[in-house]
Enzyme design. Sequence first.
Site, PDB file in Angstrom:
ATOM      1  N   TYR A 151       0.820  -1.210   0.000  1.00 57.62           N
ATOM      2  CA  TYR A 151       0.000   0.000   0.000  1.00 57.62           C
ATOM      3  C   TYR A 151       0.858   1.265   0.000  1.00 57.62           C
ATOM      4  CZ  TYR A 151      -4.576  -2.129   1.066  1.00 57.62           C
ATOM      5  OH  TYR A 151      -5.758  -2.826   1.025  1.00 57.62           O
ATOM      6  N   LYS A 194       3.668 -15.134   1.723  1.00 65.40           N
ATOM      7  CA  LYS A 194       3.899 -15.796   0.432  1.00 65.40           C
ATOM      8  C   LYS A 194       5.405 -16.026   0.312  1.00 65.40           C
ATOM      9  CE  LYS A 194       2.361 -17.344  -3.570  1.00 65.40           C
ATOM     10  NZ  LYS A 194       1.460 -18.500  -3.730  1.00 65.40           N
ATOM     11  N   ASP A 218      -2.340 -18.262  -0.264  1.00 64.19           N
ATOM     12  CA  ASP A 218      -3.332 -18.950  -1.112  1.00 64.19           C
ATOM     13  C   ASP A 218      -3.958 -20.118  -0.348  1.00 64.19           C
ATOM     14  OD1 ASP A 218      -0.790 -20.102  -1.194  1.00 64.19           O
ATOM     15  OD2 ASP A 218      -0.829 -20.580  -3.336  1.00 64.19           O
ATOM     16  N   ASP A 257      -6.282  -7.424   4.275  1.00 66.17           N
ATOM     17  CA  ASP A 257      -7.454  -6.779   3.681  1.00 66.17           C
ATOM     18  C   ASP A 257      -8.342  -7.828   3.018  1.00 66.17           C
ATOM     19  OD1 ASP A 257      -9.065  -4.608   2.730  1.00 66.17           O
ATOM     20  OD2 ASP A 257      -8.097  -4.809   0.765  1.00 66.17           O
ATOM     21  N   ASP A 267     -12.164  -9.684   4.543  1.00 68.40           N
ATOM     22  CA  ASP A 267     -13.447  -9.657   3.813  1.00 68.40           C
ATOM     23  C   ASP A 267     -13.954 -11.082   3.601  1.00 68.40           C
ATOM     24  OD1 ASP A 267     -13.365  -6.835   3.469  1.00 68.40           O
ATOM     25  OD2 ASP A 267     -14.197  -6.997   1.440  1.00 68.40           O
TER      26      ASP A 267
HETATM   27  C1  IPM Z   1     -10.362  -1.330   4.277  1.00 69.71           C
HETATM   28  C2  IPM Z   1     -10.447  -0.743   2.880  1.00 69.71           C
HETATM   29  C3  IPM Z   1      -9.250   0.157   2.642  1.00 69.71           C
HETATM   30  C4  IPM Z   1      -8.018  -0.722   2.659  1.00 69.71           C
HETATM   31  C5  IPM Z   1      -9.279   0.994   1.348  1.00 69.71           C
HETATM   32  C6  IPM Z   1     -10.545   1.793   1.221  1.00 69.71           C
HETATM   33  C7  IPM Z   1      -8.091   1.910   1.292  1.00 69.71           C
HETATM   34  O1  IPM Z   1     -10.575  -1.736   1.926  1.00 69.71           O
HETATM   35  O2  IPM Z   1     -10.330  -0.562   5.242  1.00 69.71           O
HETATM   36  O3  IPM Z   1     -10.367  -2.556   4.389  1.00 69.71           O
HETATM   37  O4  IPM Z   1      -7.706  -1.392   1.671  1.00 69.71           O
HETATM   38  O5  IPM Z   1      -7.361  -0.740   3.699  1.00 69.71           O
HETATM   39 MN    MN Z   2     -10.924  -3.725   2.763  1.00 61.90          MN
END
Ligand code: IPM
Ligand code: MN
Length: 356
Positions: A142, A188, A220, A244, A248
């Site tokens: 990032y 990785k 993975d 990240d 999710d």
């Molecule tokens: C999160 C989001 C952020 C990230 C983006 C919006 C920069 O996806 O907070 O998980 O990738 O950290």
């Molecule tokens: Mn995110």
Amino acid sequence: MRSYNIAVIKGDGIGPEIVDEAIKVLAVVSKKVGFELSYKEYLMGGCAYEAVGTPIPDETIEGSRASDAVLFGSIGGYKWDDLPRELKPESGLLKLRKELGLFANLRPVAVFDELIEASSMKPEVIEGVDLLVVRELTGGIYFGEPRENDGQKAYNTMVYTKSEIQRIAKVAFDSAMKRGKKVCSVDKANVLEVSRLWRATVEEIALDYPEVELTHMFVDNAAMQLVRDPRQFDVILTGNIFGDILSDEASMMSGSIGLLPSSSVGGTVGLYEPIHGSAPDIAGQGIANPIATILSASMMLRYSLDEVKAADMIDRAIKEALHEGYRTPDLAKYHAKVVCSTSEMGEVIRRKIEEA
Ligand code: IPM
Ligand code: MN
Ligand code: NAD
């Protein structure tokens, strides 16, 4: 009376809708327990770009730094997707995390028994899941330099220094000591130099925590194991981009991404936000699930303000609301007794706190 200053950043999309519900819940719980919260609102994201031409004005950073804690909704939206990078809403959030030194993002994933049927995963696979993703938040790909896109060639750079890895590893091991005493470090290392340094450094930190069982997994495989047998995990320690993505993915065990809170720590002030984004596809319709944000407010009370009783009251009220079958549409596919709006869900949670 105990009193705290909260910096509030509502942001874009569903951000204002869900943060408003969290603030109303905080009002009820603080009155009940007996402390005061005062709020200062700051701009960040697309709304800040529209108002002042930058996704994060200096006063947002200064005000956040001067607060006792930051409560944040979400930023981003289609409208700002094609802006140059420095002007994009996401750059505002990344800058805030960096400026506040929030290198550790803690994303707990738990399955409410009440929602076990709401998940797209099988009940027997997810029952009892209780894991914590410890995501490094201010380094990795990032933030790595160089980065470039000249229209013909584009690149980003994944960089971690040893000290960045050491400090996030310590957070993961300290967390594990308070939980199930297991850390799975995800990388990785079969391909990336940066992951080889990551793995070696995590091994060194582990020597200071003899009670904690450390394992390593390639990312993975970890993505696969999370849906195959998520109960094998206690603390997942990983870098910025892997964390990240995996968080999710993990959110779907709980039934909806609208349920997962997070805290970002490491500096002098903590920031609390749901893991999801601004959900532009449902923004303005009053149907977003506010629970991830209300749980983030609860984490704020617990970890930044030490108002543990109030945090417990919020957590219990959410459980009761779910137990009685109240569901926002994201969770309404199965076993919903009452399908409710964002504000109705907030209202039910407040009523449960008042009745407690
Ligand atoms: C999160 C989001 C952020 C990230 C983006 C919006 C920069 O996806 O907070 O998980 O990738 O950290
Ligand atoms: Mn995110
Ligand atoms: P998203 O998390 O915003 O939405 C993904 C899906 O989940 C959508 O279908 C959305 O409707 C649903 N969803 C998310 N939160 C929900 C909630 N509380 N209740 C019900 N449904 C919910 O991810 P995306 O669509 O990939 O990104 C949209 C924008 O949000 C982008 O601009 C992205 O950069 C931004 N984003 C911001 C953050 C943040 O502010 N921390 C996090 C992730 C994405």
